[in-house]
Design an enzyme around this catalytic site. Structure first.
Site, short mmCIF file in Angstrom:
data_model
loop_
_atom_site.label_atom_id
_atom_site.label_comp_id
_atom_site.label_asym_id
_atom_site.label_seq_id
_atom_site.Cartn_x
_atom_site.Cartn_y
_atom_site.Cartn_z
N GLY A 81 0.83 -1.21 0.00
CA GLY A 81 0.00 0.00 0.00
C GLY A 81 0.85 1.25 0.00
O GLY A 81 2.05 1.20 -0.29
N ASN A 82 0.23 2.37 0.33
CA ASN A 82 0.98 3.63 0.39
C ASN A 82 0.37 4.54 1.44
O ASN A 82 -0.63 4.20 2.07
CB ASN A 82 1.03 4.30 -0.98
CG ASN A 82 -0.35 4.65 -1.48
OD1 ASN A 82 -1.01 5.51 -0.92
ND2 ASN A 82 -0.80 3.95 -2.51
N ARG A 83 0.95 5.72 1.61
CA ARG A 83 0.60 6.58 2.74
C ARG A 83 -0.51 7.57 2.43
O ARG A 83 -0.77 8.47 3.24
CB ARG A 83 1.84 7.31 3.21
CG ARG A 83 2.84 6.38 3.90
CD ARG A 83 4.14 7.09 4.20
NE ARG A 83 3.94 8.47 4.60
CZ ARG A 83 4.77 9.45 4.31
NH1 ARG A 83 5.86 9.22 3.60
NH2 ARG A 83 4.52 10.68 4.73
#
Ligand code: PMT
Length: 429
Positions: free
Chosen positions: A224-226
């Site tokens: 995933g990512n932020r």
């Protein structure tokens, strides 16, 4: 101490930057939500005066408003007469927010009545004025209310689109008061930029993607990512408040509430997001891809948890995800969606030894083929997750402009200005 100055913690005189906000409260069941709104404003350091109508006090007591605002509360024009509050409150205000605004209060504001302190304050205010209506759907959709809202908007007043959902009793529909945090965000945007909410997107359909995708590896792990979704949600929220019909395709966020008056579709992976965007893009005037889409996904996703085992773990093979933005541009080239569809991309970029952020962003704009590219420099706590943002706006025609530092709502308003200017004037209603 000079007027407009206050003493700071270290004792020096500093300019008093606190804003004077009048919170008007109408007599509806949603009056209880105004308490959270007042608290949002006081906690942000603003000076708040609460002016309820007499009927609002049937729902929330005067003592509650006085305790929350730290100021006396009155409803009529004959209290504290030497201070002429019926004129002074409006004249001195930096912002007036009426929440909830009942159908009756909207009608009285349109008529220019001044038979209580709130309506008198509305007549004397020269600052931005925001009404956040709350009423039953039938009242909201009644031609009288529709005409009153149009009149107030034509006079430059911001009338917030209500949310849809549960109303008093068991019924649901449009007319619900948006969440206090959302009203506070829209109202304080007007303190940053008084002309941030024109109704220039009426008759337009806008698709916005936001948040991050998650690419599953097994039932508990993902790539995933932020992205918190804050920037994309701000664009969707403002587009709706500027009059557009908005579809928000949302990946994972930091637990954000769905914006009022926006149809939100929740997705998990990049492939899900592509399906949702492709389904709607052809019916939209504008597609804004603010989501942080994973470029790769694990080539295999297993249904049982991968065990730690004794030895070193296997390397994870990755497969490229489809580029959703480039796909929309290609569909436009192929005539599958209207040639007039405006396509806006985002770029989260870092510079390196071979080039700075703008060098990479210009190359991305050419590669993706979109009409506008919003560029964020990321890293060092910038852009992702935080409440503020800045960057550049690049256009396919070669023009470039800086986007000043400010709230994500302010950034959204600048992006929507560019969208509005680039739209085919023949479109919309
Ligand atoms: O959500 P916040 O915490 O508020 O943070 C906001 C943000 C930094 C996520 C946002 O402002 C932003 O920059 N979004 C784009 C981030 C990104 O993924 O950039 P990119 O350079 O990887 O992608 C470029 C563009 O292609 C983007 O419009 C992206 O949505 C799109 N894309 C990317 C990959 C992919 N497979 N499909 C796509 O459509």
């Amino acid at each position: 101490m000079p007027d407009g100055a206050s003493r700071s913690a270290i004792g020096a005189d500093v300019p008093d930057t606190r804003k004077r906000i009048v919170v008007g409260v109408g007599g509806g069941i949603a009056a209880y939500k105004s308490c959270a709104l007042i608290r949002d404003f006081t906690e942000a350091g603003h000076k708040v005066r609460v002016v309820p109508t007499e009927s609002a006090l049937e729902f929330v007591g005067r003592a509650t408003f006085e305790a929350l605002s730290g100021n006396p509360v009155q409803t009529g024009v004959f209290t504290d007469v030497p201070q002429v509050p019926h004129v002074r409150l409006g004249q001195e205000a930096d912002l007036v927010v009426v929440a909830p605004a009942t159908a009756d209060l909207l009608a009285r504001a349109v008529m220019g009545r001044a038979d209580d302190l709130l309506t008198a304050t509305l007549l004397t205010a020269r600052c931005p004025v925001v009404f956040a209506p709350a009423m039953h759907t039938e009242m909201w959709e009644h031609p009288a209310t529709v005409a009153n809202v149009a009149t107030l908007r034509a006079r430059g007043v911001t009338v917030v689109e209500p949310a849809s959902g549960r109303l008093t009793g068991k019924d649901t529909g449009a007319g619900r008061l948006p969440e206090p945090e959302e009203i506070a965000g829209l109202a304080t945007l007007l303190l940053e930029r008084p002309d941030a909410l024109p109704r220039d997107l009426e008759g337009r359909r806008v698709l916005v993607s936001a948040g991050g995708t998650r690419e599953p590896l097994d039932p508990v792990r993902f790539l995933g990512n932020r992205s918190s979704g804050k920037q994309g949600y701000a664009i969707a929220r403002l587009a709706a408040q500027r009059g557009a019909e908005v579809i928000l395709v949302s990946g994972y966020t930091a637990g954000l509430d769905e914006p009022a008056a926006v149809e939100t579709v929740h997705v998990r992976t990049a492939e899900d997001m592509k399906v949702a965007v492709d389904k709607e893009a052809g019916r939209c005037d504008v597609v804004v891809m603010a989501a942080a889409v994973a470029d790769f996904r694990p080539s295999t996703s297993v249904t049982s948890k991968i065990k730690k085992g004794a030895g070193e773990p296997d390397a994870i093979a990755l497969t490229k995800n489809p580029d959703i933005l480039a796909g929309v541009v290609q569909a436009r080239r192929d005539g599958e969606i209207p040639a007039s569809t405006l396509v806006v991309g985002f770029a989260a970029e870092t510079g390196d030894a071979d080039g700075d952020v703008l060098t990479y962003a210009r190359a991305k704009l050419r590669r993706k083929g979109c009409d506008l590219l919003v560029v964020n420099a990321v890293g060092e706590g910038k852009a992702f997750e935080v409440d503020h943002n800045d960057g550049w706006l690049l256009s396919a025609d070669g023009s470039e402009s800086a986007l000043e530092h400010g709230s994500k709502a302010l950034m959204a308003s600048r992006v929507l200005d560019a969208v509005s200017a680039a739209l085919d004037p023949a479109g919309g209603e």
